[in-house]
Design a protein around this motif. Structure first.
Motif, PDB file in Angstrom:
ATOM      1  N   GLY A 154      29.313 -17.811  -3.603  1.00  0.00           N
ATOM      2  CA  GLY A 154      28.919 -18.387  -4.887  1.00  0.00           C
ATOM      3  C   GLY A 154      27.534 -17.946  -5.316  1.00  0.00           C
ATOM      4  N   LEU A 155      26.593 -17.938  -4.371  1.00  0.00           N
ATOM      5  CA  LEU A 155      25.231 -17.501  -4.693  1.00  0.00           C
ATOM      6  C   LEU A 155      25.198 -16.024  -5.084  1.00  0.00           C
ATOM      7  N   LEU A 156      25.968 -15.227  -4.367  1.00  0.00           N
ATOM      8  CA  LEU A 156      26.041 -13.802  -4.704  1.00  0.00           C
ATOM      9  C   LEU A 156      26.632 -13.607  -6.096  1.00  0.00           C
ATOM     10  N   ALA A 157      27.649 -14.400  -6.429  1.00  0.00           N
ATOM     11  CA  ALA A 157      28.254 -14.306  -7.759  1.00  0.00           C
ATOM     12  C   ALA A 157      27.246 -14.649  -8.843  1.00  0.00           C
ATOM     13  N   SER A 160      12.714 -12.485 -24.782  1.00  0.00           N
ATOM     14  CA  SER A 160      13.243 -13.785 -25.204  1.00  0.00           C
ATOM     15  C   SER A 160      13.440 -14.703 -24.001  1.00  0.00           C
ATOM     16  N   TRP A 161      13.512 -16.004 -24.289  1.00  0.00           N
ATOM     17  CA  TRP A 161      13.659 -16.956 -23.187  1.00  0.00           C
ATOM     18  C   TRP A 161      15.006 -16.787 -22.482  1.00  0.00           C
ATOM     19  N   GLN A 162      16.030 -16.343 -23.230  1.00  0.00           N
ATOM     20  CA  GLN A 162      17.341 -16.145 -22.597  1.00  0.00           C
ATOM     21  C   GLN A 162      17.289 -15.061 -21.521  1.00  0.00           C
ATOM     22  N   ILE A 163      16.651 -13.937 -21.841  1.00  0.00           N
ATOM     23  CA  ILE A 163      16.567 -12.832 -20.891  1.00  0.00           C
ATOM     24  C   ILE A 163      15.647 -13.187 -19.728  1.00  0.00           C
ATOM     25  N   VAL A 164      14.521 -13.828 -20.034  1.00  0.00           N
ATOM     26  CA  VAL A 164      13.602 -14.255 -18.969  1.00  0.00           C
ATOM     27  C   VAL A 164      14.299 -15.237 -18.030  1.00  0.00           C
ATOM     28  N   ALA A 165      15.057 -16.163 -18.605  1.00  0.00           N
ATOM     29  CA  ALA A 165      15.764 -17.148 -17.777  1.00  0.00           C
ATOM     30  C   ALA A 165      16.795 -16.470 -16.875  1.00  0.00           C
ATOM     31  N   LEU A 166      17.512 -15.480 -17.406  1.00  0.00           N
ATOM     32  CA  LEU A 166      18.476 -14.753 -16.581  1.00  0.00           C
ATOM     33  C   LEU A 166      17.778 -14.012 -15.444  1.00  0.00           C
ATOM     34  N   GLY A 167      16.606 -13.422 -15.734  1.00  0.00           N
ATOM     35  CA  GLY A 167      15.847 -12.740 -14.696  1.00  0.00           C
ATOM     36  C   GLY A 167      15.393 -13.689 -13.602  1.00  0.00           C
ATOM     37  N   VAL A 168      14.894 -14.847 -14.002  1.00  0.00           N
ATOM     38  CA  VAL A 168      14.459 -15.847 -13.013  1.00  0.00           C
ATOM     39  C   VAL A 168      15.643 -16.332 -12.185  1.00  0.00           C
ATOM     40  N   LEU A 169      16.768 -16.593 -12.848  1.00  0.00           N
ATOM     41  CA  LEU A 169      17.967 -17.053 -12.140  1.00  0.00           C
ATOM     42  C   LEU A 169      18.449 -16.011 -11.139  1.00  0.00           C
ATOM     43  N   ALA A 170      18.414 -14.727 -11.517  1.00  0.00           N
ATOM     44  CA  ALA A 170      18.845 -13.665 -10.608  1.00  0.00           C
ATOM     45  C   ALA A 170      17.953 -13.609  -9.370  1.00  0.00           C
ATOM     46  N   LEU A 177      17.125 -14.904  -3.578  1.00  0.00           N
ATOM     47  CA  LEU A 177      16.309 -15.437  -2.486  1.00  0.00           C
ATOM     48  C   LEU A 177      17.053 -16.520  -1.713  1.00  0.00           C
ATOM     49  N   VAL A 178      17.709 -17.421  -2.442  1.00  0.00           N
ATOM     50  CA  VAL A 178      18.468 -18.483  -1.776  1.00  0.00           C
ATOM     51  C   VAL A 178      19.640 -17.890  -1.001  1.00  0.00           C
ATOM     52  N   PHE A 179      20.270 -16.848  -1.563  1.00  0.00           N
ATOM     53  CA  PHE A 179      21.374 -16.177  -0.883  1.00  0.00           C
ATOM     54  C   PHE A 179      20.915 -15.569   0.438  1.00  0.00           C
ATOM     55  N   VAL A 180      19.789 -14.867   0.423  1.00  0.00           N
ATOM     56  CA  VAL A 180      19.259 -14.252   1.644  1.00  0.00           C
ATOM     57  C   VAL A 180      18.977 -15.317   2.692  1.00  0.00           C
ATOM     58  N   ARG A 181      18.375 -16.426   2.270  1.00  0.00           N
ATOM     59  CA  ARG A 181      18.077 -17.509   3.220  1.00  0.00           C
ATOM     60  C   ARG A 181      19.355 -18.113   3.784  1.00  0.00           C
ATOM     61  N   ALA A 182      20.347 -18.297   2.918  1.00  0.00           N
ATOM     62  CA  ALA A 182      21.597 -18.902   3.373  1.00  0.00           C
ATOM     63  C   ALA A 182      22.348 -17.990   4.330  1.00  0.00           C
ATOM     64  N   GLU A 183      22.327 -16.677   4.059  1.00  0.00           N
ATOM     65  CA  GLU A 183      23.084 -15.746   4.894  1.00  0.00           C
ATOM     66  C   GLU A 183      22.512 -15.649   6.311  1.00  0.00           C
ATOM     67  N   ARG A 184      21.249 -15.969   6.466  1.00  0.00           N
ATOM     68  CA  ARG A 184      20.644 -15.921   7.798  1.00  0.00           C
ATOM     69  C   ARG A 184      21.062 -17.103   8.667  1.00  0.00           C
ATOM     70  N   ARG A 185      21.694 -18.107   8.065  1.00  0.00           N
ATOM     71  CA  ARG A 185      21.965 -19.339   8.807  1.00  0.00           C
ATOM     72  C   ARG A 185      23.446 -19.580   9.054  1.00  0.00           C
ATOM     73  N   VAL A 186      24.304 -18.678   8.624  1.00  0.00           N
ATOM     74  CA  VAL A 186      25.735 -18.896   8.809  1.00  0.00           C
ATOM     75  C   VAL A 186      26.258 -17.926   9.859  1.00  0.00           C
ATOM     76  N   ASP A 187      27.321 -18.336  10.546  1.00  0.00           N
ATOM     77  CA  ASP A 187      27.884 -17.502  11.604  1.00  0.00           C
ATOM     78  C   ASP A 187      28.654 -16.306  11.056  1.00  0.00           C
ATOM     79  N   GLU A 188      29.334 -16.483   9.921  1.00  0.00           N
ATOM     80  CA  GLU A 188      30.140 -15.418   9.335  1.00  0.00           C
ATOM     81  C   GLU A 188      29.694 -15.176   7.896  1.00  0.00           C
ATOM     82  N   PRO A 189      28.535 -14.516   7.686  1.00  0.00           N
ATOM     83  CA  PRO A 189      28.042 -14.298   6.326  1.00  0.00           C
ATOM     84  C   PRO A 189      28.958 -13.383   5.528  1.00  0.00           C
TER      85      PRO A 189
END
Length: 524
Positions: free
Chosen positions: A218-221, A242-252, A257-269
């Motif tokens: 889900g995070l990768l998606a 524009s705020w729309q493009i900036v928001a998409l950049g921040v979200l990406a 970052l959250v995806f990388v952190r999550a993948e380090r903690r699961v047995d089958e990433p």
């Protein structure tokens, strides 16, 4: 047998079965090549049918989403299919992806409005995500790296067929039958692939007790979706600031970052980050990204130049891509034979990266007076580079990991190639549009320039315009194409660096693969 390693139960990694005869491998590959043809052919066929589709269903403002929905779904689904193949066995998962692709094709052909078509294209894209990565991973299971070059070269031959035959077939079906057959044509091909695979593919069934990393998926998606939307909308739908493009950049960034952190903690990433500890794997993935960037950018903008500046018809522009595809086909087959006979691949990567960057630079020099012969020679140089790179990089990726991670590694390479192609088309498209608008404004004035560039102007309509406007538009297109290819060449310089980073490592032979087992047990 299960071994105890450092207090944990660990099963030996799978090894290659009894070596298959070339005839058995070629028979299996026939089904794989049909499946790959489905994935590659689809966008090429649909592209020539799009004007008719929009005319019948309406919704011109949503035209880009017919392509974006498919590409986005493919990119998101690719690593998921790869992981499912690792967990549940490749044959069943691969056939399931074909079935889902066929369902998406049938429903897309039945669509009654643009909203339905976009949704069904996304479904089709989810299935397509498993076709390419599944085929590459299955080849990785069937053939050891030392012998794989000759077979992957044949797989690469599918791409020129799709890129040249797709536009021609799409135009023929649309003109003589209906645009819906651009989707229906997939069904008999898909059924044929299913039959061949069912009866000829014999793979070991490996079932491992594990949970799928749905959170990581889900995070990768979210990360990929945000990045795709940012590059698709930036500078077109919304200003870059524009705020729309900036928001998409921040979200990406946050999702990554959250995806990388999550993948380090699961047995089958879903995407094992440990793969990137390998220098060769990381450099090869960078090369796949850049190759996708160059390939899709070239195929997108060359027809614009050929039709508007050189005066070729839509059908002829497909034929004029033959030098590019011929270069890719010959060198992919030649490179496969060289790797198989010598085991050396680093030189091919270096030569290929220089040729790709050089070919893109030569294309950036095309002007109003450039002949079709000259542009064809430039395309051959680019095709030679991409042909040496495309399958050789996948070979390096697969040789850099164990059998256990073959699907995940193939999925990562395919994912980054898809993202590279998406970003290439989006970013180079923005450069192209910006320079086209600027050139028209300088020559015709702001009002006239905006009217010409913003209208639906086909090559046939262009021939009916006054000489002054026609010449200005041809010059503007040339300026836009030159800019797109120049910056593509600049990006491709990074491919040269990545090629030199890769080290020559001996390719595994069948005997080596048979010895690829878990480490010796350690006393607890």
């Amino acid at each position: 047998m299960t071994e105890v390693v450092a207090g944990r139960h660990r099963k030996p990694e799978p090894t290659y079965e009894t070596p298959r005869t070339p005839r058995e491998i070629y028979t299996v590959m026939s089904g794989l090549m049909i499946a790959m043809l489905l994935a590659m052919l689809d966008n090429m066929i649909v592209g020539t049918a799009m004007p008719t589709i929009v005319g019948e269903l309406g919704g011109l403002a949503h035209l880009s989403w017919v392509v974006t929905a498919y590409a986005l779904a493919t990119a998101v689904a690719t690593p998921i299919w790869a992981k499912l193949g690792d967990l549940w066995g490749r044959k069943g998962v691969f056939m399931a992806s074909i079935v889902l692709f066929l369902i998406g094709s049938a429903t897309s052909g039945l669509a009654q409005n643009m909203g339905e078509l976009i949704g069904f294209r996304a479904l089709q894209g989810i299935g397509a995500g498993g076709l390419m990565v599944g085929a590459m991973a299955i080849i990785g299971d069937l053939v050891p790296p030392r012998d794989r070059g000759r077979y992957q070269g044949l797989m690469a031959a599918v791409m020129p067929i799709a890129f040249v035959g797709g536009p021609l077939l799409g135009g023929f079906l649309t003109d003589n039958f209906s645009w819906r057959w651009a989707f229906y044509i997939n069904i008999p091909l898909g059924i044929l692939a299913l039959v061949v695979i069912w009866f000829t593919m014999k793979l070991p069934v490996r079932r491992r007790e594990a949970r799928i990393d749905w959170r990581g998926a889900g995070l990768l998606a979210v990360a990929i979706s945000s990045l795709t939307l940012l590059t698709s909308w930036g500078g077109t739908e919304y200003p870059w600031g524009s705020w729309q493009i900036v928001a998409l950049g921040v979200l990406a960034v946050v999702a990554t970052l959250v995806f990388v952190r999550a993948e380090r903690r699961v047995d089958e990433p879903i995407l094992p980050l440990g793969l990137f500890r390998s220098r060769n794997f990381t450099a090869a993935v960078v090369l796949t990204f850049l190759t996708g960037f160059a390939m899709f950018g070239a195929v997108t903008f060359l027809p614009q130049y050929q039709q508007i500046v050189q005066g070729a018809s839509a059908t002829d522009s497909g034929l004029l891509l033959l030098p590019l595809m011929a270069g890719m086909l010959v060198t992919s087959l030649l490179g496969g034979q060289i790797v198989t006979r010598t085991g050396h691949y680093r030189t091919l990567l270096i030569v290929g990266s220089f040729a790709m960057a050089g070919g893109l630079f030569l294309l950036s020099t095309m002007g109003l007076a450039t002949t079709q012969l000259t542009s064809s020679l430039f395309m051959i140089v680019l095709g030679v580079g991409m042909g040496f790179l495309m399958q050789t990089t996948m070979l390096v990726v697969q040789n850099s990991v164990g059998m256990r991670d073959m699907g995940a590694a193939s999925g990562a390479a395919t994912l980054f190639r898809t993202i590279g192609g998406s970003l290439g088309v989006s970013l180079l498209g923005t450069l192209y549009a910006t320079h086209l608008q600027s050139s028209l404004t300088d020559q015709l004035g702001a009002a006239a320039g905006a009217q010409v560039s913003g209208g639906q102007l086909t090559p046939a309509m262009l021939a009916q315009l006054p000489d002054g406007i026609r010449s200005a538009f041809r010059a503007a297109v040339t300026d836009g194409v030159q800019s797109a290819f120049f910056w593509a060449a600049a990006v491709a310089v990074a491919a040269v660096v990545a090629a030199f980073v890769i080290r020559q490592v001996a390719l595994r032979s069948a005997a080596d693969a048979a010895r690829e087992v878990a480490p010796e047990p350690v006393a607890v």
